[in-house]
Write an enzyme that holds these catalytic residues in place. Sequence first.
Site, short mmCIF file in Angstrom:
data_model
loop_
_atom_site.label_atom_id
_atom_site.label_comp_id
_atom_site.label_asym_id
_atom_site.label_seq_id
_atom_site.Cartn_x
_atom_site.Cartn_y
_atom_site.Cartn_z
N LEU A 146 47.39 42.71 41.50
CA LEU A 146 48.56 41.84 41.50
C LEU A 146 48.90 41.49 40.05
CD1 LEU A 146 47.53 39.51 44.45
CD2 LEU A 146 49.26 41.32 44.50
N SER A 147 50.07 40.92 39.83
CA SER A 147 50.45 40.62 38.45
C SER A 147 49.45 39.68 37.79
CB SER A 147 51.86 40.04 38.38
OG SER A 147 51.96 38.88 39.18
N GLU A 148 48.86 38.74 38.55
CA GLU A 148 47.80 37.88 38.01
C GLU A 148 46.78 37.53 39.06
OE1 GLU A 148 49.94 37.34 34.24
OE2 GLU A 148 50.72 37.20 36.28
N THR A 149 45.54 37.41 38.61
CA THR A 149 44.46 36.84 39.41
C THR A 149 43.94 35.61 38.67
OG1 THR A 149 43.81 38.98 40.35
CG2 THR A 149 42.16 37.22 40.39
#
Length: 287
Positions: free
Chosen positions: A84-87
């Site tokens: 995903l774009s961020e974790t």
Amino acid sequence: ATIALIAKAPLLPLYRKAGFEVQGLSEIVHGRDPWFECTLDATAFPYEVVDSFSSVKFGGNPAAVVLGEGSEDWMKGVAAEFNLSETAFLRFIEGSRFGLRWLTPTAEVDLCGHATLAAAHFLFGREAYDELIFETRSGDLVATKKNDLIELAFPRDDPMEVVDLKIKGQLLKALSVEDIVSVHRSGQRDLLVTLTAEAFQSMNVDLAKINEIERIRGVVPCCAGDVRDEGQADFSSRFFGPAVGIDEDPVTGSAHCALAPLFMKRCGGKSRLVGYQASARGGEVVC
């Protein structure tokens, strides 16, 4: 729980990818080649995927939230696995204070709005907190529960106008537009590219050309007004960040730290703005 094993040198890259940490040479001797001790923290960490900046399922920007931190290699591997774009990785400190780090599939970032919102949602759902304090690379960030909403206190990021003709030329080619109203650079190293509404809706983005622009996190095309037919947002935007492993981010909270001050000046000094991010998933940010 900890998993321990020994391995020869050629296999160490494989075990590092799996999250193992190399502790050093083993005392065990077997054959002519040395053996290395490797360990893996096999603790099961609670996690959740949260859609931020959306009131509908499968809208907004999804972020993974993991309650716990492991080795650097392990965290990078987890972020790459979620893809995903961020974790967001949370570390309990005391009371309602947590450490918070944000990793894209390829890099760690200094600030992320939607993953912070996701982390707050995750924690508010587990415990009866009214307020949370996150210790981050950008300082302390506060999340407050306001009925069914979550309010984030993020740093204001007044962008500076860019007059570099080379950058403007690169942006014209990268966005395939004929004209640019203005270009501003934020503290997060984003280029805020103001376009007319018509140019915003007709632009054709070339990610390879965006990636050629040096020393930036992302490019943020934006325009005044809501590009939806019946929307009520004060401005619209998109975010492209191939340099940090994000082709297009669905909704970018950190970019709105700079977009809001920029459009407040253009909207007669309004103190409350709504930004619409016109990605495929779409989402709104109230500033």
